[in-house]
Design an enzyme around this catalytic site. Structure first.
Site, PDB file in Angstrom:
ATOM      1  N   ARG A   1       0.975  26.062  10.519  1.00 27.10           N
ATOM      2  CA  ARG A   1       2.319  26.168   9.947  1.00 27.10           C
ATOM      3  C   ARG A   1       3.052  27.352  10.550  1.00 27.10           C
ATOM      4  NH1 ARG A   1       2.070  27.082   3.980  1.00 27.10           N
ATOM      5  NH2 ARG A   1       4.250  27.471   4.424  1.00 27.10           N
TER       6      ARG A   1
ATOM      7  N   GLU B   1      -3.325  48.356  16.241  1.00 27.47           N
ATOM      8  CA  GLU B   1      -2.819  47.456  15.186  1.00 27.47           C
ATOM      9  C   GLU B   1      -1.977  46.369  15.868  1.00 27.47           C
ATOM     10  OE1 GLU B   1      -0.204  49.425  12.422  1.00 27.47           O
ATOM     11  OE2 GLU B   1       0.183  47.590  11.287  1.00 27.47           O
TER      12      GLU B   1
ATOM     13  N   PRO C   1      -6.346  38.114   5.981  1.00 31.06           N
ATOM     14  CA  PRO C   1      -6.139  36.888   5.224  1.00 31.06           C
ATOM     15  C   PRO C   1      -5.106  35.944   5.820  1.00 31.06           C
ATOM     16  CG  PRO C   1      -5.241  38.794   4.060  1.00 31.06           C
ATOM     17  CD  PRO C   1      -6.052  39.319   5.203  1.00 31.06           C
ATOM     18  N   ASN C   2      -5.439  34.676   5.726  1.00 32.70           N
ATOM     19  CA  ASN C   2      -4.593  33.543   6.107  1.00 32.70           C
ATOM     20  C   ASN C   2      -4.432  33.363   7.609  1.00 32.70           C
ATOM     21  OD1 ASN C   2      -3.957  32.626   3.421  1.00 32.70           O
ATOM     22  ND2 ASN C   2      -2.743  34.489   3.208  1.00 32.70           N
TER      23      ASN C   2
ATOM     24  N   ASN D   1      -5.599  42.999  13.084  1.00 30.70           N
ATOM     25  CA  ASN D   1      -4.446  42.389  12.424  1.00 30.70           C
ATOM     26  C   ASN D   1      -4.875  42.174  10.981  1.00 30.70           C
ATOM     27  OD1 ASN D   1      -2.350  40.932  11.377  1.00 30.70           O
ATOM     28  ND2 ASN D   1      -2.256  39.426  13.027  1.00 30.70           N
TER      29      ASN D   1
ATOM     30  N   ARG E   1      11.402  41.557   8.950  1.00 29.72           N
ATOM     31  CA  ARG E   1      11.222  40.490   7.953  1.00 29.72           C
ATOM     32  C   ARG E   1      11.492  41.056   6.544  1.00 29.72           C
ATOM     33  NH1 ARG E   1       5.689  37.624   9.196  1.00 29.72           N
ATOM     34  NH2 ARG E   1       6.597  36.128   7.709  1.00 29.72           N
TER      35      ARG E   1
ATOM     36  N   TYR F   1       4.642  32.685  14.008  1.00 28.42           N
ATOM     37  CA  TYR F   1       3.327  33.181  14.423  1.00 28.42           C
ATOM     38  C   TYR F   1       2.822  32.591  15.752  1.00 28.42           C
ATOM     39  CZ  TYR F   1       3.214  34.851   9.607  1.00 28.42           C
ATOM     40  OH  TYR F   1       3.502  35.482   8.432  1.00 28.42           O
TER      41      TYR F   1
ATOM     42  N   HIS G   1       0.299  42.688  15.328  1.00 32.31           N
ATOM     43  CA  HIS G   1       0.929  41.655  14.505  1.00 32.31           C
ATOM     44  C   HIS G   1       1.571  40.628  15.410  1.00 32.31           C
ATOM     45  CE1 HIS G   1       0.212  43.850  10.865  1.00 32.31           C
ATOM     46  NE2 HIS G   1       0.634  44.934  11.485  1.00 32.31           N
TER      47      HIS G   1
ATOM     48  N   ALA H   1      -1.623  40.374   5.501  1.00 28.68           N
ATOM     49  CA  ALA H   1      -0.867  40.938   4.382  1.00 28.68           C
ATOM     50  C   ALA H   1      -1.499  42.220   3.832  1.00 28.68           C
ATOM     51  CB  ALA H   1      -0.729  39.897   3.276  1.00 28.68           C
TER      52      ALA H   1
END
Ligand code: CA2
Length: 163
Positions: free
Chosen positions: A33, A113, A25-26, A89, A122, A38, A115, A92
Protein backbone atom coordinates in the site's frame (compact mmCIF):
# COMPACT_ATOMS: atom_id res chain seq x y z
CA UNK A 1 65.14 -21.50 5.03
CA UNK A 2 61.50 -22.36 5.53
CA UNK A 3 59.21 -19.37 5.16
CA UNK A 4 57.38 -18.48 8.30
CA UNK A 5 53.63 -18.88 7.75
CA UNK A 6 51.57 -15.76 8.53
CA UNK A 7 50.28 -15.51 12.08
CA UNK A 8 46.88 -17.10 12.53
CA UNK A 9 44.29 -14.31 12.81
CA UNK A 10 42.75 -13.89 16.24
CA UNK A 11 39.14 -14.92 16.87
CA UNK A 12 38.08 -11.27 16.68
CA UNK A 13 39.91 -10.77 13.39
CA UNK A 14 38.32 -13.91 11.92
CA UNK A 15 34.78 -12.87 12.82
CA UNK A 16 33.57 -10.37 10.21
CA UNK A 17 31.27 -7.99 11.99
CA UNK A 18 28.11 -7.28 10.05
CA UNK A 19 26.04 -4.19 9.47
CA UNK A 20 22.72 -4.54 11.28
CA UNK A 21 19.79 -3.16 9.27
CA UNK A 22 16.80 -2.95 11.60
CA UNK A 23 13.26 -2.13 10.53
CA UNK A 24 10.35 -1.22 12.76
CA UNK A 25 6.60 -1.67 12.75
CA UNK A 26 4.55 -2.08 9.59
CA UNK A 27 7.55 -1.98 7.29
CA UNK A 28 6.70 -5.61 6.45
CA UNK A 29 3.75 -4.12 4.52
CA UNK A 30 5.96 -2.24 2.07
CA UNK A 31 5.05 -2.67 -1.57
CA UNK A 32 1.45 -3.48 -0.64
CA UNK A 33 0.00 0.00 0.00
CA UNK A 34 0.94 3.68 -0.33
CA UNK A 35 3.63 3.21 -3.01
CA UNK A 36 3.55 6.97 -3.68
CA UNK A 37 4.80 7.54 -0.11
CA UNK A 38 7.03 4.53 0.52
CA UNK A 39 7.94 3.26 -2.97
CA UNK A 40 7.12 0.01 -4.76
CA UNK A 41 9.77 -2.31 -3.37
CA UNK A 42 8.92 -4.90 -0.75
CA UNK A 43 11.08 -5.11 2.37
CA UNK A 44 12.48 -8.45 1.15
CA UNK A 45 13.56 -6.77 -2.11
CA UNK A 46 15.18 -3.94 -0.17
CA UNK A 47 16.96 -6.53 1.99
CA UNK A 48 18.43 -8.23 -1.09
CA UNK A 49 19.51 -4.90 -2.63
CA UNK A 50 21.13 -3.85 0.67
CA UNK A 51 23.04 -7.15 0.94
CA UNK A 52 24.29 -6.79 -2.65
CA UNK A 53 25.42 -3.19 -2.03
CA UNK A 54 27.14 -4.19 1.22
CA UNK A 55 29.02 -6.98 -0.58
CA UNK A 56 30.58 -4.39 -2.91
CA UNK A 57 32.14 -2.88 0.24
CA UNK A 58 33.14 -6.29 1.64
CA UNK A 59 30.47 -6.05 4.35
CA UNK A 60 27.91 -8.56 5.54
CA UNK A 61 24.36 -7.66 6.52
CA UNK A 62 21.95 -8.83 9.19
CA UNK A 63 18.56 -7.55 7.96
CA UNK A 64 15.56 -7.75 10.34
CA UNK A 65 12.07 -6.34 10.87
CA UNK A 66 9.88 -6.36 13.96
CA UNK A 67 6.55 -4.90 14.95
CA UNK A 68 7.61 -5.06 18.62
CA UNK A 69 9.47 -2.28 20.43
CA UNK A 70 11.18 -4.61 22.93
CA UNK A 71 12.48 -6.87 20.17
CA UNK A 72 14.02 -3.85 18.43
CA UNK A 73 15.63 -2.83 21.74
CA UNK A 74 17.05 -6.38 22.10
CA UNK A 75 18.53 -6.24 18.59
CA UNK A 76 20.08 -2.81 19.21
CA UNK A 77 21.69 -4.21 22.36
CA UNK A 78 22.93 -7.23 20.38
CA UNK A 79 24.40 -4.85 17.78
CA UNK A 80 26.63 -3.29 20.49
CA UNK A 81 28.92 -6.31 20.33
CA UNK A 82 28.02 -8.06 17.08
CA UNK A 83 27.86 -5.26 14.53
CA UNK A 84 30.23 -2.72 13.07
CA UNK A 85 27.38 -0.27 12.52
CA UNK A 86 23.61 0.03 12.35
CA UNK A 87 21.08 1.29 9.82
CA UNK A 88 17.74 1.89 11.50
CA UNK A 89 14.31 2.67 10.16
CA UNK A 90 12.37 2.54 13.41
CA UNK A 91 9.06 3.27 11.61
CA UNK A 92 6.52 4.94 13.87
CA UNK A 93 8.66 4.16 16.96
CA UNK A 94 10.97 6.89 15.63
CA UNK A 95 8.45 9.40 16.93
CA UNK A 96 7.52 7.72 20.22
CA UNK A 97 10.18 5.45 21.66
CA UNK A 98 12.35 6.61 24.55
CA UNK A 99 13.33 2.93 25.00
CA UNK A 100 14.84 2.80 21.51
CA UNK A 101 16.52 6.18 22.10
CA UNK A 102 18.12 4.87 25.33
CA UNK A 103 19.28 1.63 23.67
CA UNK A 104 20.85 3.66 20.85
CA UNK A 105 22.66 5.93 23.33
CA UNK A 106 24.54 2.83 24.49
CA UNK A 107 25.25 1.54 20.97
CA UNK A 108 28.73 2.98 20.53
CA UNK A 109 28.69 2.20 16.78
CA UNK A 110 28.01 4.44 13.76
CA UNK A 111 24.26 4.74 13.28
CA UNK A 112 22.42 5.88 10.16
CA UNK A 113 18.72 6.70 10.56
CA UNK A 114 16.76 5.99 7.37
CA UNK A 115 13.24 6.89 6.31
CA UNK A 116 11.65 6.08 2.98
CA UNK A 117 9.46 9.17 3.13
CA UNK A 118 10.25 12.65 4.49
CA UNK A 119 8.60 12.66 7.93
CA UNK A 120 9.25 16.41 8.35
CA UNK A 121 6.90 17.32 5.51
CA UNK A 122 4.10 15.04 6.72
CA UNK A 123 1.78 15.18 9.76
CA UNK A 124 3.16 17.15 12.75
CA UNK A 125 3.36 13.97 14.89
CA UNK A 126 6.08 12.70 12.53
CA UNK A 127 8.23 15.82 12.91
CA UNK A 128 10.04 14.70 16.04
CA UNK A 129 12.54 11.84 16.02
CA UNK A 130 13.94 10.12 19.13
CA UNK A 131 16.55 8.53 16.85
CA UNK A 132 18.07 11.63 15.20
CA UNK A 133 19.77 13.04 18.34
CA UNK A 134 21.85 9.86 18.66
CA UNK A 135 22.33 9.14 14.95
CA UNK A 136 25.58 9.73 13.10
CA UNK A 137 23.53 10.76 10.07
CA UNK A 138 19.97 10.83 8.75
CA UNK A 139 18.74 9.96 5.24
CA UNK A 140 15.09 10.50 4.31
CA UNK A 141 12.78 11.00 1.35
CA UNK A 142 14.66 8.83 -1.15
CA UNK A 143 12.52 5.67 -0.78
CA UNK A 144 14.55 2.42 -1.08
CA UNK A 145 17.60 4.29 -2.43
CA UNK A 146 18.06 5.73 1.07
CA UNK A 147 18.98 2.28 2.40
CA UNK A 148 21.68 1.87 -0.25
CA UNK A 149 23.11 5.31 0.45
CA UNK A 150 23.12 4.43 4.16
CA UNK A 151 25.26 1.35 3.38
CA UNK A 152 27.69 3.57 1.41
CA UNK A 153 27.79 6.07 4.29
CA UNK A 154 28.52 3.35 6.86
CA UNK A 155 31.21 1.83 4.66
CA UNK A 156 32.87 5.24 4.36
CA UNK A 157 32.66 5.88 8.13
CA UNK A 158 34.13 2.44 8.86
CA UNK A 159 36.97 3.05 6.40
CA UNK A 160 37.75 6.34 8.17
CA UNK A 161 37.78 4.49 11.52
CA UNK A 162 40.42 2.01 10.35
CA UNK A 163 42.53 4.55 8.40
O1 CA2 B 1 9.27 6.99 5.96
C1 CA2 B 1 9.55 6.04 6.70
O2 CA2 B 1 10.39 5.21 6.42
C2 CA2 B 1 8.80 5.86 8.02
O3 CA2 B 1 9.72 5.41 8.99
C3 CA2 B 1 7.74 4.81 7.76
C4 CA2 B 1 6.81 4.59 8.95
C5 CA2 B 1 6.25 5.91 9.46
O4 CA2 B 1 5.49 5.69 10.63
C6 CA2 B 1 7.34 6.93 9.75
O5 CA2 B 1 6.75 8.13 10.14
C7 CA2 B 1 8.19 7.16 8.51
C8 CA2 B 1 5.62 3.72 8.58
C9 CA2 B 1 5.93 2.45 7.86
C10 CA2 B 1 4.63 1.84 7.46
O6 CA2 B 1 4.76 1.35 6.17
C11 CA2 B 1 3.63 0.99 5.51
C12 CA2 B 1 3.81 0.58 4.21
C13 CA2 B 1 2.74 0.20 3.46
C14 CA2 B 1 1.46 0.20 4.00
C15 CA2 B 1 1.28 0.60 5.30
C16 CA2 B 1 2.36 0.99 6.07
Amino acid sequence: MARKSPARPSRTQRRTLAIYVLNGPNLNLLGVREPEVYGRMTLAEIGRAVAARARTHGLEVIFRQSNHEGELVDWIQEARTRSCGVILNAGAYTHTSVAIHDALRALDRPLIEVHLSTPYTREPFRHHSYVSPVATGVICGLKDTGYLLAVDALASLLKDQTA
